[in-house]
Enzyme design. Structure first.
Site, PDB file in Angstrom:
ATOM      1  N   SER A  75      33.416  42.293  33.488  1.00 39.58           N
ATOM      2  CA  SER A  75      33.052  41.025  34.107  1.00 39.58           C
ATOM      3  C   SER A  75      31.588  40.780  33.781  1.00 39.58           C
ATOM      4  CB  SER A  75      33.257  41.134  35.618  1.00 39.58           C
ATOM      5  OG  SER A  75      32.807  39.964  36.267  1.00 39.58           O
TER       6      SER A  75
ATOM      7  N   LYS B  25      35.698  38.919  30.874  1.00 37.39           N
ATOM      8  CA  LYS B  25      35.697  37.879  31.915  1.00 37.39           C
ATOM      9  C   LYS B  25      34.294  37.342  32.030  1.00 37.39           C
ATOM     10  CE  LYS B  25      35.695  38.440  36.936  1.00 37.39           C
ATOM     11  NZ  LYS B  25      36.445  39.071  38.047  1.00 37.39           N
TER      12      LYS B  25
ATOM     13  N   LYS C  51      31.745  34.617  34.212  1.00 38.12           N
ATOM     14  CA  LYS C  51      31.624  33.855  35.451  1.00 38.12           C
ATOM     15  C   LYS C  51      31.293  32.411  35.109  1.00 38.12           C
ATOM     16  CE  LYS C  51      32.039  37.191  38.530  1.00 38.12           C
ATOM     17  NZ  LYS C  51      33.040  37.182  39.613  1.00 38.12           N
TER      18      LYS C  51
ATOM     19  N   ASP D 143      36.002  33.322  35.813  1.00 36.80           N
ATOM     20  CA  ASP D 143      36.073  33.489  37.267  1.00 36.80           C
ATOM     21  C   ASP D 143      35.056  32.556  37.919  1.00 36.80           C
ATOM     22  OD1 ASP D 143      36.250  34.349  39.899  1.00 36.80           O
ATOM     23  OD2 ASP D 143      35.691  36.437  39.482  1.00 36.80           O
TER      24      ASP D 143
ATOM     25  N   GLU E 151      40.223  32.484  37.348  1.00 34.67           N
ATOM     26  CA  GLU E 151      40.251  33.220  38.612  1.00 34.67           C
ATOM     27  C   GLU E 151      39.569  32.425  39.724  1.00 34.67           C
ATOM     28  OE1 GLU E 151      38.623  37.148  38.113  1.00 34.67           O
ATOM     29  OE2 GLU E 151      38.613  37.577  40.258  1.00 34.67           O
TER      30      GLU E 151
ATOM     31  N   ASP F 180      41.926  35.728  43.753  1.00 35.33           N
ATOM     32  CA  ASP F 180      41.122  36.890  44.165  1.00 35.33           C
ATOM     33  C   ASP F 180      40.858  36.727  45.664  1.00 35.33           C
ATOM     34  OD1 ASP F 180      39.006  38.631  44.780  1.00 35.33           O
ATOM     35  OD2 ASP F 180      37.792  38.149  43.045  1.00 35.33           O
TER      36      ASP F 180
ATOM     37  N   LYS G 255      41.880  43.810  44.984  1.00 33.00           N
ATOM     38  CA  LYS G 255      40.682  44.591  45.277  1.00 33.00           C
ATOM     39  C   LYS G 255      40.988  45.435  46.499  1.00 33.00           C
ATOM     40  CE  LYS G 255      37.192  41.547  43.293  1.00 33.00           C
ATOM     41  NZ  LYS G 255      36.250  40.435  43.571  1.00 33.00           N
TER      42      LYS G 255
ATOM     43  N   GLY H  10      36.743  44.337  40.827  1.00 30.54           N
ATOM     44  CA  GLY H  10      35.626  45.210  41.197  1.00 30.54           C
ATOM     45  C   GLY H  10      34.618  44.466  42.050  1.00 30.54           C
TER      46      GLY H  10
HETATM   47  O1  OSB Z   1      34.890  37.916  41.962  1.00 28.36           O
HETATM   48  O2  OSB Z   1      35.452  39.607  40.852  1.00 28.36           O
HETATM   49  C1  OSB Z   1      34.613  39.008  41.529  1.00 28.36           C
HETATM   50  C2  OSB Z   1      31.381  41.040  41.641  1.00 28.36           C
HETATM   51  C3  OSB Z   1      30.938  40.753  42.908  1.00 28.36           C
HETATM   52  C4  OSB Z   1      31.660  39.890  43.684  1.00 28.36           C
HETATM   53  C5  OSB Z   1      32.838  39.325  43.205  1.00 28.36           C
HETATM   54  C6  OSB Z   1      33.295  39.617  41.939  1.00 28.36           C
HETATM   55  C7  OSB Z   1      32.528  40.465  41.127  1.00 28.36           C
HETATM   56  C8  OSB Z   1      32.864  40.779  39.768  1.00 28.36           C
HETATM   57  C9  OSB Z   1      32.336  42.081  39.224  1.00 28.36           C
HETATM   58  O3  OSB Z   1      33.438  40.034  39.022  1.00 28.36           O
HETATM   59  C10 OSB Z   1      33.380  43.077  38.959  1.00 28.36           C
HETATM   60  C11 OSB Z   1      32.776  44.418  38.668  1.00 28.36           C
HETATM   61  O4  OSB Z   1      32.493  44.676  37.508  1.00 28.36           O
HETATM   62  O5  OSB Z   1      32.580  45.206  39.610  1.00 28.36           O
HETATM   63 MG    MG Z   2      36.791  37.310  41.301  1.00 30.57          MG
END
Ligand code: OSB
Ligand code: MG
Length: 368
Positions: A135, A161, A163, A188, A213, A238, A262, A290
Site C-alpha cells: 500500500s 495499491k 491511496k 484505496d 477500496e 474495508d 483486517k 494492514g
Molecule cells: O485503509 O488499508 C487502509 C493504513 C492505515 C490506515 C488504513 C489503511 C492503511 C493502509 C496501509 O493501507 C496498509 C499497511 O501497509 O499496513
Molecule cells: Mg483501506
C-alpha cells in the site's frame, strides 16, 4: 485456560517514511501491545487503532482505557474454554473492535503456544506461503509515487495499491497506468468520496483496476451498493465491514465484489474467520489489510492470510518498509517472488526483541 495477568504497553515507533491517506499523514505510530500470561506461558497481541479517530472511531488512548477498564477485567481469572470463546467475553462492549481484537489475538497466540503449534495452523490456515502486495500512500508528487512503485515492483510485490482522494485520483491513476500497463493495480480512497462523485469514480473504470477500496463513507454499505451498480471496477469494502453479519448484508446487497479483512477492525481471529467463511460461501475473495503494524501485528496478519479464501495479495509487507528496527527478530521478510513464508515456530512465529520494546515503551500497566 486461565489468564492471570495482562500487561499493556504503549510503544512509539517512527515510520521510515510518512504514510498519507485521504484522512491524514502519519509519521509516528503509537501502538498498544497486549501481553497475556496464563498456564505458564505468554501470548502477544497488538491493537491496530490509529493515533487519532480518523480511519474509524478508535484511537490509541481510547483503546487503552477500553482494555484496562472493560475488556481485561472480563477475561482475567476467568476459565476460558478456548481462544475461540475469548471474544464473547467482551462482546457486550459496543464497538472498539480493535481494542478487543488486540486482547483476543494475544489469547490465540497463547493458546497456540500452549499447544506448541504455529498460530497459522492453530487458526486453521492451509497455506505455508502468502502473497504480498504493498500500500503506497499519497506522495508529494506523481514522480515520487512512480519511483516508489518502481522500487516495490522491482522488489517482487505482486500488486500495488495506491491511496487516492479528490485532487489525487484520476490523473494520478492514469499516470501510473501509462508507466505500468501490466501491474495488478488498485486504489484505496478511505471514504473520501460521496455518491454524488460517482461520475468521477466511474472514470477510473478506464484503468482496469483490480478494485477500488472503500470509496464512500466508513459506515455506509447502502451507498456502496448504489455505486457498485454503476461501476465496472469491483468495489472492495474495508472500513464498512466490522463483523460477519455486515459482510453478509453487504454481499447480499451487491455493495462489493471483494472484502478486505483486517484482524483488528473485526475484533480478532474468531470474527475474522467468520467473515472469511461468509465470503467463501458467496464466492467473494478476501485479502488481508494492514494498519502499519509492528512485527507483532504483522505476524498475526501473516497467520490470518493463510486461511483458504485469502485469494488475493494482501497489504502485508516487509518490516523494513515501515521500520528501521522492528520489535521482532528476524524482521518480517518478503521473497523476491513477493511472498512471505510461514514457519513451524509455535505461536506467531517470531522472537520478541524485548530490549528494544523496553526502550520504546511510553507507558506500561500490569493488570490482574
Ligand atoms: O485503509 O488499508 C487502509 C493504513 C492505515 C490506515 C488504513 C489503511 C492503511 C493502509 C496501509 O493501507 C496498509 C499497511 O501497509 O499496513
Ligand atoms: Mg483501506
Amino acid at each position: 485456560m486461565r489468564i492471570n495477568r495482562i500487561t499493556l504497553r504503549e510503544i512509539r515507533m517512527p515510520l521510515v517514511h510518512f504514510f498519507e491517506t485521504s484522512f491524514g499523514r502519519t509519521t509516528e505510530r503509537r501502538m498498544i501491545l497486549v501481553e497475556v500470561e496464563g498456564e505458564g506461558a505468554t501470548g502477544w497481541g497488538e491493537v491496530t487503532a490509529g493515533e487519532n479517530p480518523f480511519y474509524n472511531e478508535e484511537w490509541t488512548d481510547a483503546a487503552w482505557l477500553i482494555l484496562r477498564d472493560y475488556a481485561a477485567p472480563r477475561v482475567l481469572h476467568y476459565e476460558l474454554r478456548s481462544a475461540a470463546d475469548a471474544a464473547d467475553r467482551t462482546a457486550h462492549i459496543r464497538g472498539h473492535q480493535m481494542a478487543r481484537g488486540g486482547l483476543e489475538a494475544a489469547i490465540w497466540d497463547l493458546e497456540a503456544r500452549l499447544a506448541n503449534r504455529p498460530l497459522w495452523r492453530h487458526i486453521g490456515g492451509t497455506r505455508s506461503e502468502i502473497a504480498c502486495g504493498v500500500s503506497i500512500g499519497i506522495q508529494d508528487s506523481v514522480e515520487q509515487l512512480l519511483d516508489k512503485i518502481t522500487r516495490e515492483v522491482d522488489a517482487g510485490y505482486q500488486r500495488i495499491k495506491i491511496k487516492i482522494k479528490p485532487g489525487w485520483d484520476v490523473d494520478v491513476v492514469r499516470a501510473v497506468r501509462e508507466r505500468f500497463p501490466q501491474i495488478k493495480l488498485m486504489a484505496d480512497a478511505n471514504s473520501a468520496y460521496r455518491l454524488s462523485d460517482a461520475a468521477r469514480l466511474k472514470e477510473l473504470d478506464a484503468f482496469y483496476l483490480m478494485m477500488i477500496e472503500q470509496p464512500l463513507a466508513h459506515d455506509d454499505i447502502i451507498d456502496h451498493a448504489k455505486l457498485q451498480a454503476r461501476l465496472e471496477t469491483p468495489v472492495c469494502l474495508d472500513e464498512c465491514i466490522r463483523n460477519a453479519h455486515m459482510a453478509e448484508q453487504a454481499i447480499g446487497m451487491r455493495a462489493c465484489g471483494i472484502i478486505n479483512i483486517k484482524l483488528g477492525r473485526v475484533g480478532g481471529f474468531a470474527e475474522a474467520r467468520r467473515v472469511h467463511d461468509v465470503c467463501r460461501e458467496h464466492n467473494i475473495p478476501v485479502w488481508c489489510g494492514g494498519m502499519l503494524e509492528s512485527g507483532v501485528g504483522r505476524a498475526h496478519n501473516i497467520a490470518l492470510s493463510t486461511l483458504e479464501n485469502f485469494l488475493l495479495p494482501g497489504d502485508v509487507s516487509a518490516s523494513k518498509r515501515y521500520w528501521k528496527r522492528d520489535i521482532v527478530t528476524p524482521p518480517v521478510e518478503v521473497t523476491p517472488q513477493g511472498t512471505i513464508r510461514t514457519g513451524d515456530n509455535p505461536g506467531f512465529g517470531y522472537e520478541l526483541d524485548r530490549d528494544y520494546i523496553r526502550q520504546i515503551t511510553a507507558r506500561e500497566e500490569t493488570l490482574g
